[in-house]
Design an enzyme around this catalytic site. Structure first.
Site: not given
Ligand code: ZN
Length: 505
Positions: A78, A306
């Protein structure tokens, strides 16, 4: 006749020149970045028939879709994703090496900042955050630099890292949620007190019955997305974004899709509901931008930090390859035991194992008078022996490691000498680290495989023609593309390239 021709040619040249000159100072009123945390590219197709007309479908059918956008570094996490989108760079340069990583030997959360105080809450656990660990500028920083800091740049998300890192170090504000108190907060990095519109928004949140019912777990519900969209619209109106002389920027990130994914993986009613509700949030945002700055006057890009793997049990149930790799428990402990015996260790020399990277305790190695390189070689050997490990190598020996070049390149782009640890390993396809961040029916992310690294990338609005490409582009190309469209300098660690298909000058 000759004179007339000459005059005509000169006029045409002058007109062409004028057009080119004019383009350099043309910018939209507003730029909006939307990140959908853990959104796989294939979700665009999976939910297409169920999307309404004015959310994702508006972006797809009127905008430009890059259908082969890949994350070109490791790990796919993240904080790194959000930073790379907005800096056009990778951890080797921007220094954000994970959600948590070591800086000068001290373990830190990506946005942890001991020198700031929370604003809008007394909760120091949630509010001592800033982009202090970010070593590069973002699109927003470049916009602010270009306009002598007249542009306003604001980040909004559930997570501090998804708000502060995209907006950048010079941002006017970044807001995230203090889940303990269910309020949007910020830190003294930006301001001493919340603006009145944000206080008003928080007062409304206090009255939100659904929010009070779900409490701290708000991230597990589509409600989280509604709040992020509403807060973004409040910021838009409260700060009068897109109404000033210079271009403003809003960096929005939806986190509930990630939290729901970790809990329930890629299939089932929770994930379906999350994306169909998010579709409505996107529609509401676009409508608000239409009303605030007018259709065609704003530029939007939507992407993800992602993707995510399918749940290992789901894979097994369908005879597919994959499984849960117990890294917090059995495997790494077993490797450590082997090392202890081999070197007669009196003290553990593995400090941590984060995102498929081993961090050595250099001090413990020195104290015990050990040969560091011999230790590193032994760890690589031990990890390579573990079940379902495809590759393991020492960052220092990357050049000679028997690993496919593209994987080495991604690993090295993700490697920062002080912050990324010492040894990296990769699992077999379908396998993922099963630990505290994934439930038995959930999933996680972090690896190179398409399910983690293939993300959506949509551009829509100001000077964007409808179209699509399957040419390979990268997460690091987003920032230079946006900067090129805005005619501003690329961020100062940018390594990506503009996606020329959507740039008309
Ligand atoms: Zn993430």
């Amino acid at each position: 006749m000759k004179k007339l021709l000459l005059l005509l040619t000169m006029t045409m040249c002058w007109a062409a020149q004028l057009q080119a000159q004019t383009r350099f100072n043309e910018r939209p009123k507003l730029v909006v970045g939307i990140v959908v945390d853990q959104m796989r590219w294939d979700y665009l197709g999976r939910y297409y028939d169920q999307f309404q007309d004015d959310g994702f479908k508006r972006l797809i059918n009127k905008g430009y879709s890059c259908n082969n956008c890949l994350i070109n570094y490791l790990p796919t996490i993240t904080a790194i994703g959000h930073t790379s989108i907005y800096t056009g760079s990778t951890p080797a340069f921007h220094g954000i090496c994970g959600n948590t990583f070591y800086i000068n030997g001290v373990k830190r959360s990506s946005c942890e900042d001991p020198n700031v105080m929370p604003v809008g809450t007394n909760n120091e656990k949630k509010g001592k955050s800033s982009p202090v660990n970010l070593l590069a500028s973002t699109i927003g920083d470049q916009l602010r630099l270009h306009t002598d800091f007249q542009s306003k740049v604001i980040g909004v998300s559930y997570k501090d890292r998804a708000s502060a890192l995209p907006a950048g170090r010079s941002a006017n504000a970044a807001y995230w949620i203090d889940t303990d108190n269910r309020q949007f907060i910020t830190s003294t990095w930006y301001m001493q007190e919340l603006p009145q519109w944000a206080k008003d928004f928080n007062a409304q949140m206090k009255k939100n019955k659904e929010l009070q019912k779900v409490g701290k777990d708000v991230g597990l519900y589509p409600l989280c997305g509604h709040l992020i969209a509403d807060m973004s619209i409040s910021a838009l109106k409260g700060e009068q974004l897109g109404k000033g002389k210079e271009t403003d920027m809003l960096c929005i990130s939806f986190s509930q899709t990630d939290i729901i994914g970790h809990e329930w993986a890629t299939r089932g009613q929770h994930t379906d509901e999350a994306y169909l509700e998010l579709d409505k949030d996107i529609a509401r945002l676009l409508k608000a931008f239409d009303e605030q700055v007018g259709e065609g006057n704003y530029l939007v890009f939507l992407t993800a930090d992602h993707g995510g793997a399918h749940n290992f049990q789901f894979m097994e149930d369908h005879k597919l390859n994959g499984g849960a790799w117990k890294w917090d428990g059995v495997y790494v402990k077993e490797a450590a035991k082997q090392l202890t015996e081999k070197f007669g260790l009196t003290k553990n020399i593995i400090k941590d194992c984060l995102d498929y990277r081993v961090v050595l305790d250099k001090e413990a190695i020195r104290e015990q008078g050990l040969d560091e390189q011999a230790i590193r070689d032994a760890i690589v050997e031990e990890i390579q022996k573990l079940p379902h490990v495809s590759f393991a190598f020492d960052f220092k020996k990357a050049a000679t490691a028997p690993v496919p070049e593209f994987l080495k390149e991604r690993a090295l782009k993700g490697y920062h000498h002080d912050r990324s640890g010492d040894i990296i390993f990769m699992l077999e396809p379908g396998w993922y680290g099963f630990g505290k961040y994934s439930s038995p029916v959930g999933t996680t992310h972090g690896e190179w495989n398409p399910y983690d690294a293939h993300i959506p990338l949509l551009f829509y609005g100001w000077k964007v023609e409808h179209g699509a490409t399957s040419r390979e582009v990268h997460i690091t190309d987003i920032a230079p593309t946006v900067c090129q469209k805005l005619h501003i300098q690329q961020p100062n660690a940018c390594v990506g390239e503009p996606i020329t298909e959507i740039i008309d000058d």
